[in-house]
Scaffold this motif. Structure first.
Motif, PDB file in Angstrom:
ATOM      1  N   ASP A 288       6.596  -7.010 -11.150  1.00 15.02           N
ATOM      2  CA  ASP A 288       7.898  -7.613 -11.462  1.00 15.02           C
ATOM      3  C   ASP A 288       7.900  -9.121 -11.218  1.00 15.02           C
ATOM      4  OD1 ASP A 288       7.440  -6.593  -8.801  1.00 15.02           O
ATOM      5  OD2 ASP A 288       9.455  -7.253  -8.276  1.00 15.02           O
TER       6      ASP A 288
ATOM      7  N   VAL B 207       0.847  -1.203   0.000  1.00 19.60           N
ATOM      8  CA  VAL B 207       0.000   0.000   0.000  1.00 19.60           C
ATOM      9  C   VAL B 207       0.883   1.254   0.000  1.00 19.60           C
ATOM     10  CG1 VAL B 207      -1.798   1.251   1.275  1.00 19.60           C
ATOM     11  CG2 VAL B 207      -1.849  -1.244   1.209  1.00 19.60           C
ATOM     12  N   SER B 208       1.827   1.301   0.949  1.00 20.90           N
ATOM     13  CA  SER B 208       2.690   2.485   1.051  1.00 20.90           C
ATOM     14  C   SER B 208       3.601   2.603  -0.166  1.00 20.90           C
ATOM     15  CB  SER B 208       3.543   2.424   2.319  1.00 20.90           C
ATOM     16  OG  SER B 208       2.719   2.260   3.437  1.00 20.90           O
ATOM     17  N   ALA B 209       4.108   1.470  -0.643  1.00 18.94           N
ATOM     18  CA  ALA B 209       4.993   1.490  -1.813  1.00 18.94           C
ATOM     19  C   ALA B 209       4.242   2.061  -3.016  1.00 18.94           C
ATOM     20  CB  ALA B 209       5.489   0.079  -2.119  1.00 18.94           C
TER      21      ALA B 209
ATOM     22  N   VAL C  54       3.972  -2.099   9.062  1.00 17.88           N
ATOM     23  CA  VAL C  54       4.925  -0.987   8.999  1.00 17.88           C
ATOM     24  C   VAL C  54       4.184   0.333   9.224  1.00 17.88           C
ATOM     25  CG1 VAL C  54       6.600   0.206   7.536  1.00 17.88           C
ATOM     26  CG2 VAL C  54       6.433  -2.285   7.463  1.00 17.88           C
ATOM     27  N   THR C  55       3.095   0.523   8.490  1.00 18.34           N
ATOM     28  CA  THR C  55       2.310   1.761   8.648  1.00 18.34           C
ATOM     29  C   THR C  55       1.405   1.597   9.861  1.00 18.34           C
ATOM     30  OG1 THR C  55       2.304   1.975   6.252  1.00 18.34           O
ATOM     31  CG2 THR C  55       0.700   3.313   7.454  1.00 18.34           C
TER      32      THR C  55
ATOM     33  N   ASN D  12       6.407  -1.758  -8.070  1.00 15.76           N
ATOM     34  CA  ASN D  12       6.947  -0.697  -7.200  1.00 15.76           C
ATOM     35  C   ASN D  12       8.447  -0.809  -7.004  1.00 15.76           C
ATOM     36  OD1 ASN D  12       4.462   0.670  -6.562  1.00 15.76           O
ATOM     37  ND2 ASN D  12       3.903  -1.120  -5.342  1.00 15.76           N
ATOM     38  N   LYS D  13       9.030  -1.865  -7.559  1.00 15.45           N
ATOM     39  CA  LYS D  13      10.465  -2.083  -7.359  1.00 15.45           C
ATOM     40  C   LYS D  13      11.289  -1.622  -8.551  1.00 15.45           C
ATOM     41  CE  LYS D  13      11.076  -4.356  -3.466  1.00 15.45           C
ATOM     42  NZ  LYS D  13      11.782  -3.697  -2.384  1.00 15.45           N
TER      43      LYS D  13
ATOM     44  N   GLY E 275       3.454  -6.016  -7.467  1.00 17.80           N
ATOM     45  CA  GLY E 275       4.215  -7.227  -7.781  1.00 17.80           C
ATOM     46  C   GLY E 275       4.283  -7.471  -9.277  1.00 17.80           C
TER      47      GLY E 275
ATOM     48  N   SER F 122       8.017   2.243   3.634  1.00 18.20           N
ATOM     49  CA  SER F 122       7.620   0.985   3.000  1.00 18.20           C
ATOM     50  C   SER F 122       8.784   0.021   3.119  1.00 18.20           C
ATOM     51  CB  SER F 122       7.316   1.255   1.523  1.00 18.20           C
ATOM     52  OG  SER F 122       7.300   0.054   0.785  1.00 18.20           O
TER      53      SER F 122
HETATM   54  N1  LIG Z   1       8.628  -7.324  -5.632  1.00 17.15           N
HETATM   55  C1  LIG Z   1       7.828  -6.359  -5.247  1.00 17.15           C
HETATM   56  N2  LIG Z   1       7.779  -6.012  -3.967  1.00 17.15           N
HETATM   57  C2  LIG Z   1       6.938  -4.998  -3.609  1.00 17.15           C
HETATM   58  C3  LIG Z   1       6.116  -4.318  -4.536  1.00 17.15           C
HETATM   59  N3  LIG Z   1       5.401  -3.388  -3.860  1.00 17.15           N
HETATM   60  C4  LIG Z   1       5.784  -3.474  -2.575  1.00 17.15           C
HETATM   61  N4  LIG Z   1       6.705  -4.437  -2.410  1.00 17.15           N
HETATM   62  C5  LIG Z   1       7.415  -4.831  -1.183  1.00 17.15           C
HETATM   63  O1  LIG Z   1       6.476  -5.315  -0.239  1.00 17.15           O
HETATM   64  C6  LIG Z   1       6.916  -5.009   1.082  1.00 17.15           C
HETATM   65  C7  LIG Z   1       5.806  -4.324   1.847  1.00 17.15           C
HETATM   66  O2  LIG Z   1       5.567  -3.057   1.243  1.00 17.15           O
HETATM   67  P1  LIG Z   1       4.823  -1.889   2.011  1.00 17.15           P
HETATM   68  O3  LIG Z   1       4.650  -0.787   1.047  1.00 17.15           O
HETATM   69  O4  LIG Z   1       5.507  -1.566   3.289  1.00 17.15           O
HETATM   70  O5  LIG Z   1       3.444  -2.614   2.298  1.00 17.15           O
HETATM   71  P2  LIG Z   1       2.180  -2.056   3.076  1.00 17.15           P
HETATM   72  O6  LIG Z   1       1.003  -2.668   2.424  1.00 17.15           O
HETATM   73  O7  LIG Z   1       2.213  -0.590   3.167  1.00 17.15           O
HETATM   74  O8  LIG Z   1       2.365  -2.723   4.509  1.00 17.15           O
HETATM   75  P3  LIG Z   1       1.998  -2.147   5.983  1.00 17.15           P
HETATM   76  O9  LIG Z   1       2.380  -0.726   6.060  1.00 17.15           O
HETATM   77  O10 LIG Z   1       2.787  -3.024   6.886  1.00 17.15           O
HETATM   78  O11 LIG Z   1       0.514  -2.362   6.142  1.00 17.15           O
HETATM   79  C8  LIG Z   1       8.175  -4.149   0.914  1.00 17.15           C
HETATM   80  O12 LIG Z   1       9.313  -4.967   1.062  1.00 17.15           O
HETATM   81  C9  LIG Z   1       8.054  -3.628  -0.501  1.00 17.15           C
HETATM   82  O13 LIG Z   1       9.295  -3.332  -1.098  1.00 17.15           O
HETATM   83  C10 LIG Z   1       6.194  -4.713  -5.903  1.00 17.15           C
HETATM   84  O14 LIG Z   1       5.539  -4.176  -6.795  1.00 17.15           O
HETATM   85  N5  LIG Z   1       7.066  -5.729  -6.197  1.00 17.15           N
END
Ligand SMILES: Nc1nc2c(ncn2[C@@H]2O[C@H](COP(=O)(O)OP(=O)(O)OP(=O)(O)O)[C@@H](O)[C@H]2O)c(=O)[nH]1
Ligand SMILES: [Mg+2]
Length: 323
Positions: free
Chosen positions: A188, A73-75, A95-96, A224-225, A186, A88
């Motif tokens: 990628d 979500v944050s990414a 994390v958030t 997002n990577k 994801g 992220s």
């Molecule tokens: N390979 C890959 N990893 C991703 C992608 N988007 C996010 N991630 C990874 O997923 C993990 C979690 O990403 P966050 O953005 O912290 O996820 P979140 O949904 O905000 O999680 P919380 O804040 O914990 O609720 C990190 O290691 C990111 O780098 C993507 O498009 N591809």
């Protein structure tokens, strides 16, 4: 508009421009967007670069990002804003910890993104969910142009996510459907020549696949990577073009329901009083929502995944009783 209101508006604008909260505002009238986070030098440069003369705060696009913890979500918020606005990272927990709004000028548009903790997780306490929903309503004073559900091609919990979206509709009304956009993270991780269509057709878990059929033109893939600038730009462009379509279909009107109106419309009550009333209303509506979902899920109990969700919802309903 009175002279005093105009002066107040100018002062807010000036304070915000300087990156400082408005010290003169009464506490009871202070809103979260007034707690402005001063951008770093690098971020300011990027925002100014993309600035278009037509951009004003009046035509800002406000979007709330929701999803399960770890879905990215944050990414995704960072990809949309083209800067590291939100924390992220990989983690076994969340994390958030709380909702937060950040903005930037992206492709000539002022974009305001509300990042949220993983609110789709049914094991979260109901009082926490209420607090976070109210925080989003506080931030989105002018309403929300797009509700962005962040899913992941890696996530196995598709039924839970569909149930959470159904919950969103019960909580905010069916109208919210007109504002939904789905981002799959994801990108990628798909095979080289695999497209989002291929994923949705062949690999997406069945409940989500069924649900997304009517939203295919509002579903977009994000990586997002990626370090590839062209790819980064293209996915954001595609996303913003979906947002534009959604905004146009809604006649330019952002989503607002009674909660938004009650909180942000000035009455003879103080902001704190209105906030408390809205908090109580959201809590009661959430309780109804959970109860409805529980009923719905109980009817499908034979499925083991659904049985797990029903159990989680029952725990949450208990939570609600102590609100
Ligand atoms: N390979 C890959 N990893 C991703 C992608 N988007 C996010 N991630 C990874 O997923 C993990 C979690 O990403 P966050 O953005 O912290 O996820 P979140 O949904 O905000 O999680 P919380 O804040 O914990 O609720 C990190 O290691 C990111 O780098 C993507 O498009 N591809
Ligand atoms: Mg996060």
């Amino acid at each position: 508009m009175s002279l005093k209101e105009i002066c107040n508006g100018l002062r807010c604008w000036f304070d915000k421009f300087r990156g400082a909260p408005n010290p003169r505002q009464m506490d009871s009238e202070r809103r979260p967007e007034d707690t402005y986070t001063s951008p770093t030098k690098k971020e300011t440069t990027r925002s100014t670069e993309n600035y278009s003369a037509s951009t004003t705060s009046n035509n800002a696009l406000t979007m709330a990002l929701l999803g399960n913890t770890g879905n990215g979500v944050s990414a995704t918020g960072n990809s949309i804003l083209k800067m590291p606005a939100f924390e992220s990272k990989r983690s076994s927990g969340s994390v958030t910890s709380t909702s937060e709004m950040k903005d930037a000028v992206v492709d000539g548009k002022l974009v305001k993104v509300i990042d949220t903790p993983g609110l789709f997780n049914f094991l979260l306490r109901a009082d926490f969910v209420v607090k976070e929903i109210v925080k989003c309503i506080e931030s989105a004073k002018d309403g929300i142009h797009a509700v962005v559900v962040v899913l992941s091609v890696r996530s196995p919990y598709s039924k839970e996510e569909v149930t959470a979206i159904q919950g969103l509709k019960i909580l905010f009304g069916d109208k919210i459907s007109d504002y939904l956009i789905f981002v799959f993270t994801g990108g990628d991780e798909l095979e080289d020549d695999q497209t989002l269509d291929d994923y949705l057709e062949d690999e997406c878990p069945q409940p989500l696949k069924e649900f997304l059929k009517s939203y295919r033109d509002r579903t977009v893939l994000f990586d997002n990577k990626t370090k590839n600038d062209e790819k980064k730009d293209n996915q954001v462009k595609q996303f913003l073009s979906i947002v534009d379509t959604v905004v146009a279909k809604n006649g330019g009107k952002p989503y607002k329901n009674e909660f938004f109106v009650q909180l942000h419309e000035r009455t003879d009550k103080t902001y704190e009083e209105r906030l408390k009333e809205v908090r109580d209303k959201v809590a009661s509506k959430l309780k109804q929502t959970i109860s409805k979902l529980q009923q719905q899920l109980a009817e499908e109990k034979s499925d083991p995944e659904l049985a797990r969700e029903t159990k989680a919802l029952r725990m949450k309903l208990k939570d609600c009783a102590i609100l």
